[in-house]
Scaffold this motif. Structure first.
Motif, PDB file in Angstrom:
ATOM      1  N   ALA A 102      -9.722  -2.500   5.700  1.00  0.00           N
ATOM      2  CA  ALA A 102     -10.092  -3.594   4.799  1.00  0.00           C
ATOM      3  C   ALA A 102     -11.090  -3.158   3.731  1.00  0.00           C
ATOM      4  O   ALA A 102     -11.076  -3.675   2.619  1.00  0.00           O
ATOM      5  N   TYR A 141       0.847  -1.198   0.000  1.00  0.00           N
ATOM      6  CA  TYR A 141       0.000   0.000   0.000  1.00  0.00           C
ATOM      7  C   TYR A 141       0.878   1.242   0.000  1.00  0.00           C
ATOM      8  O   TYR A 141       0.977   1.951   0.999  1.00  0.00           O
ATOM      9  N   ASN A 183      -9.064  -0.642   1.471  1.00  0.00           N
ATOM     10  CA  ASN A 183      -7.804  -1.251   1.033  1.00  0.00           C
ATOM     11  C   ASN A 183      -6.666  -0.235   1.068  1.00  0.00           C
ATOM     12  O   ASN A 183      -5.859  -0.146   0.132  1.00  0.00           O
TER      13      ASN A 183
END
Length: 117
Positions: free
Chosen positions: A108, A63, A111
């Motif tokens: 979650a 990420y 993301n």
């Protein structure tokens, strides 16, 4: 004549009362408060998701940050200790009680990663 009309009116009123009570019971009245189910749903809907911590190396790899730093999660003073709201829409609540302060948490739903303040 008046007595006969009074009897018919009384019988009709009693019949409608009994019929209305039976219909109410079939629709889930059963003497319980229908709000009890909604209170349970509200608690479940407002429950915080358990936070998943991630290391800095994993976060940089999976990420990558945009703008130099990851944003901070937002604390709600009315929420239990350790519960933080994600800075990303839809702004889910995460239980970060097992995450160190300053640790990274994965949202979650979005993301993306944010910092546990």
């Amino acid at each position: 004549m008046k007595m006969k009309s009074l009897k018919i009116l009384s019988v009709s009123t009693i019949a409608l009362f009994v019929l209305g009570t039976a219909v109410y019971a079939q629709q889930g009245g059963h003497g319980t408060d229908s709000r009890i189910g909604s209170i349970g749903r509200e608690r479940q809907e407002n429950a915080a998701i358990e936070a998943k911590a991630i290391t800095k190396a994993e976060a940089d790899k999976k990420y990558p940050m945009k703008g130099g730093t990851y944003p901070l999660g937002q604390r709600d003073p009315t929420a239990p200790s350790g519960v933080v709201t994600s800075p990303y829409p839809p702004h889910e609540r995460y239980d970060c009680s097992k995450v160190a302060h300053g640790g990274l948490v994965v949202d979650a739903k979005a993301n993306k990663v944010f910092v546990y303040p």
